[in-house]
Each structure stands twice: as structure tokens, then as C-alpha cells.
Design an enzyme around this catalytic site. Structure first.
Site, short mmCIF file in Angstrom:
data_model
loop_
_atom_site.label_atom_id
_atom_site.label_comp_id
_atom_site.label_asym_id
_atom_site.label_seq_id
_atom_site.Cartn_x
_atom_site.Cartn_y
_atom_site.Cartn_z
N ARG A 234 0.86 -1.19 0.00
CA ARG A 234 0.00 0.00 0.00
C ARG A 234 0.89 1.24 0.00
NH1 ARG A 234 -3.40 -2.64 -1.69
NH2 ARG A 234 -5.48 -3.09 -0.92
N ASP A 258 4.65 -0.55 -6.86
CA ASP A 258 3.40 -0.87 -7.57
C ASP A 258 2.27 -0.05 -6.97
OD1 ASP A 258 1.81 -2.49 -9.41
OD2 ASP A 258 0.94 -3.35 -7.60
N GLU A 263 -1.70 7.66 -5.05
CA GLU A 263 -2.08 6.98 -6.30
C GLU A 263 -3.54 7.22 -6.72
OE1 GLU A 263 -1.29 2.86 -5.03
OE2 GLU A 263 -3.38 2.41 -5.49
N HIS A 295 -0.31 -0.20 -9.74
CA HIS A 295 -1.13 -1.12 -8.93
C HIS A 295 -1.62 -2.31 -9.76
CE1 HIS A 295 -3.44 -1.05 -4.91
NE2 HIS A 295 -3.36 -2.30 -5.35
P1 NAI Z 1 -2.01 -11.10 5.21
O1 NAI Z 1 -3.07 -10.61 6.13
O2 NAI Z 1 -2.00 -12.55 4.84
O3 NAI Z 1 -0.57 -10.74 5.81
C1 NAI Z 1 -0.27 -9.51 6.42
C2 NAI Z 1 0.82 -9.76 7.44
O4 NAI Z 1 1.16 -8.49 8.02
C3 NAI Z 1 0.38 -10.67 8.61
O5 NAI Z 1 1.35 -11.69 8.80
C4 NAI Z 1 0.31 -9.73 9.81
O6 NAI Z 1 0.67 -10.36 11.03
C5 NAI Z 1 1.32 -8.67 9.43
N1 NAI Z 1 1.07 -7.40 10.11
C6 NAI Z 1 -0.09 -6.69 10.15
N2 NAI Z 1 0.08 -5.57 10.89
C7 NAI Z 1 1.36 -5.57 11.31
C8 NAI Z 1 2.14 -4.67 12.08
N3 NAI Z 1 1.62 -3.54 12.58
N4 NAI Z 1 3.43 -4.98 12.32
C9 NAI Z 1 3.97 -6.13 11.83
N5 NAI Z 1 3.28 -7.02 11.08
C10 NAI Z 1 2.00 -6.73 10.82
O7 NAI Z 1 -2.09 -10.19 3.90
P2 NAI Z 1 -1.59 -10.54 2.42
O8 NAI Z 1 -2.65 -11.26 1.68
O9 NAI Z 1 -0.23 -11.13 2.50
O10 NAI Z 1 -1.53 -9.07 1.79
C11 NAI Z 1 -0.63 -8.11 2.26
C12 NAI Z 1 -0.97 -6.77 1.66
O11 NAI Z 1 -0.70 -6.78 0.27
C13 NAI Z 1 -2.45 -6.36 1.73
O12 NAI Z 1 -2.78 -5.80 2.98
C14 NAI Z 1 -2.55 -5.34 0.64
O13 NAI Z 1 -2.27 -4.07 1.18
C15 NAI Z 1 -1.43 -5.74 -0.34
N6 NAI Z 1 -1.96 -6.18 -1.63
C16 NAI Z 1 -1.52 -5.54 -2.75
C17 NAI Z 1 -1.99 -5.89 -4.00
C18 NAI Z 1 -1.50 -5.25 -5.26
O14 NAI Z 1 -2.08 -5.49 -6.32
N7 NAI Z 1 -0.46 -4.46 -5.24
C19 NAI Z 1 -3.02 -6.93 -4.13
C20 NAI Z 1 -3.35 -7.60 -2.89
C21 NAI Z 1 -2.86 -7.20 -1.68
#
Ligand code: NAI
Length: 330
Positions: A234, A258, A263, A295
Site C-alpha cells: 500500500r 506498484d 495513487e 497497482h
Molecule cells: P495477510 O493478512 O496474509 O498478511 C499480512 C501480514 O502483516 C500478517 O502476517 C500480519 O501479522 C502482518 N502485520 C499486520 N500488521 C502488522 C504490524 N503492525 N506490524 C507487523 N506485522 C504486521 O495479507 P496478504 O494477503 O499477505 O496481503 C498483504 C498486503 O498486500 C495487503 O494488505 C494489501 O495491502 C497488499 N496487496 C496488494 C496488492 C496489489 O495489487 N499491489 C493486491 C493484494 C494485496
């Protein structure tokens, strides 16, 4: 049900129509959902939104007044929705928790490789009949230390791919994932240690109050000189002004993005006829060691099919009076 799909991009319409299989009456709306456009949802039972749509309190109030009872996010992240307000107004919200973590992880590694091996510059040279190699020196990924900030679904896959390259892995996350430690020898460390010891740093945490601007001047100053930074998560995880400053001093050697702090007014749209007003992205575009995509990390056939299928499943559940497991509870 009548469903208004905001920010309906051409690339997703066929997937959504296919997954709907004529069950709901779907109306594709080009514009983003915000306070100015929310009234377009008049007469619809459900609204579907994407990353750059805003479902904040004033927008939700308009939607509720217009009779909308369900919000189907076509995204995993829900930082653009005021869940408390939705709950108060009786609007249920469901998301697509995982559509393809592989798509995002693979794009992340594509950015790393493209920057490292200077693929765009190499291709542009060849197109100009210039077959020289000066200025195209890269580095072996093998043996490099990669710091992964966020080892959830996407971060885990990035770790696996990079482990295949022979990288050493450091991780920062509030939860320790045992598999990463056992399978891949990942070492969980503090954010400061990760910044100090990594050759490449990649961001995979969601945007929350705690993670906003997690990459700022303080952490950049800790990083190795010439570090590669990649953000496919993000935009607001990174203080862009601080990155620009560090690119100028070469503290940051490569920046792959990305997603971008500002954005919303730019990405997903054709601005080729406009005068670029955003000075920050204009400056980023001048660096030959910055690689920008708009993105698109999620943009694979698999991900689009999964997004469409899950969105329709969530809508079907709502219409059938069942609670989808993808509903976000407040
Ligand atoms: P997820 O929920 O599986 O993993 C997120 C990880 O971040 C978890 O292990 C969690 O414990 C950790 N986390 C959360 N808050 C934290 C903090 N304050 N300090 C340390 N660790 C923390 O999410 P996933 O599926 O891996 O996606 C991650 C991110 O990728 C999404 O939130 C989204 O922003 C981004 N994304 C980007 C896309 C794109 O097209 N560029 C598409 C899909 C997701």
C-alpha cells in the site's frame, strides 16, 4: 439483486459477468465511489467497490439512504471502508480475502529482477540498435539478504521464491510464522535490524495506523547504502518524500513501486492528455533506478477469476440470507 459495480475496469468486466451467470442485475459504473458519485447507487441493493473507491462515513450514509444494504469489496484490503459506520447503518461488508497471493508475490520478484538486471534500459537500448552492455551491471540475487516486512500470505510466497534463489531471509511481523523459520531458515528480527542488515527490503504488511509510513527517514537512515526497496502493498506504508531524498543521495539504490502514496488520482486511469500535477511522482519518474507499475501486482487471469467468483459468491450468500465467511465483522 441489483448491483452497482463502481470503478468497473474493462479488464474485469468479462470476469464479473461470467461469474454472475445472469443471476444478478449488474450495472458497471466507470467512476469511483465517493461523496459526489454515491447517489448513482440509488435503487441498488448492493454496491461493489475496488481499491480507490471511498466508503467512508458520509458515503455510507448516502448509500444507506439510497437503500444499499451490502458492500461487496473486490479487494482483500478494507482500509477504504469505515466498518464501524457500515455496522451502525446495517450495511454488511464482505471482501475477497485471498484471490492470488502468487500474483502479487510474483510481480514483487519481477520488479526486483527488472531493476537489478536493468531490463527496461537494456530493451530500450536494443530497440535503438545499441547492443552495448556498459551501465547494465546487476548483482547475483543468490546470497543476498532480503528483509520481508509482513510474512502473511503474500510475504510467505515471496520468501519461498527468494529462498529458491538462494537468498538469506530476514522477517519482521507481529506474528512469527513457524513454517518460514523451519522451511526457509527465516530469521525474525526487529524492524531496525531488518533495515540495517538487508540488501533488499520488500513490504507486505497491510496499511493500518501502526504501519502507516513504516518506511520513513528514520528507518531509511538505518538501511545499507544502495539498498533495494520494493513496495507492492500500500502506498502510504512509505513516506515518498523521504524515499526521493534518499534516492538523490543514493542511500536507496533502487525503488520498485506498484503502489503510491498519492495513487488515488492517478492510477488505473489514462492521463496521457493531461499536464501532470503531481510533483512527487514526476520526480520519481526521473530516476532511472525507480521502477513504477500502476497497482497491477494482482493483475493475472487467475486473480481476476478468483476476485469475480468470490465477489459473486458473497453477493449470492447475502441474497440467500446466509452469512458469507468473507463478511468482515466489526
Ligand atoms: P495477510 O493478512 O496474509 O498478511 C499480512 C501480514 O502483516 C500478517 O502476517 C500480519 O501479522 C502482518 N502485520 C499486520 N500488521 C502488522 C504490524 N503492525 N506490524 C507487523 N506485522 C504486521 O495479507 P496478504 O494477503 O499477505 O496481503 C498483504 C498486503 O498486500 C495487503 O494488505 C494489501 O495491502 C497488499 N496487496 C496488494 C496488492 C496489489 O495489487 N499491489 C493486491 C493484494 C494485496
Amino acid at each position: 439483486m441489483r448491483v452497482a459495480v463502481f470503478s468497473a475496469h474493462n479488464f474485469e468486466r468479462d470476469y464479473l459477468s461470467g461469474a454472475n451467470a445472469d443471476r444478478h442485475e449488474i450495472f458497471f459504473i466507470d467512476v469511483r465511489l465517493n461523496e459526489q458519485t454515491a447517489r448513482l447507487a440509488a435503487g441498488f441493493d448492493a454496491v461493489s467497490i475496488f481499491t480507490s473507491d471511498h466508503a467512508d462515513a458520509p458515503v455510507l450514509e448516502i448509500l444507506a439512504a439510497e437503500g444499499v444494504r451490502f458492500l461487496a469489496l473486490r479487494t482483500a484490503g478494507f482500509n477504504n471502508v469505515d466498518l464501524k459506520k457500515a455496522n451502525e447503518l446495517g450495511i454488511k461488508v464482505a471482501r475477497v480475502p485471498a484471490y492470488s497471493p502468487y500474483a502479487v508475490a510474483e510481480h514483487t520478484v519481477a520488479l526486483m529482477l527488472a531493476m537489478n538486471r536493468k531490463l527496461i534500459r537494456a530493451h530500450q537500448r536494443i530497440m535503438d540498435n545499441n547492443f552495448t552492455l556498459d551501465g547494465l551491471v546487476g548483482f547475483d540475487m543468490h546470497g543476498k539478504t532480503v528483509g520481508i516486512i509482513g510474512t502473511g500470505k503474500i510475504g510467505h510466497i515471496v520468501a519461498r521464491i527468494l529462498h529458491g534463489f538462494g537468498c538469506k531471509l530476514l522477517a519482521f511481523d507481529s506474528f512469527l510464522n513457524d513454517d518460514l523459520v523451519k522451511e526457509l531458515g527465516t530469521k525474525y528480527v526487529s524492524i531496525e535490524t531488518l533495515c540495517r542488515e538487508s540488501d533488499i527490503i520488500t513490504l507486505h504488511v497491510p496499511l493500518t495506523d501502526d504501519t502507516k509510513f513504516i518506511i520513513d527517514t528514520k528507518n531509511i537512515d538505518l538501511m545499507k547504502r544502495g539498498v533495494m526497496l520494493v513496495n507492492t502493498s500500500r502506498g502510504k506504508l512509505v513516506k515518498t518524500e523521504a524515499v526521493i531524498k534518499a534516492l538523490k543521495t543514493q542511500q536507496i539504490g533502487f525503488y520498485g513501486m506498484d503502489v503510491y502514496e498519492e495513487e488515488e488520482e492517478l492510477f488505473f486511469e489514462d492521463h496521457s492528455e493531461d499536464i501532470l500535477q503531481d510533483d512527487m511522482i514526476a520526480r520519481l519518474m526521473t530516476f532511472n533506478n525507480v521502477f513504477i507499475t500502476s497497482h497491477q501486482a494482482f493483475l493475472t487471469d487467475t486473480a481476476l477469476s478468483n476476485i469475480a467468483e468470490t465477489t459473486m459468491y458473497n453477493l449470492n450468500c447475502f441474497e440467500d440470507g446466509k452469512k458469507s465467511e468473507n463478511e468482515i465483522s466489526f
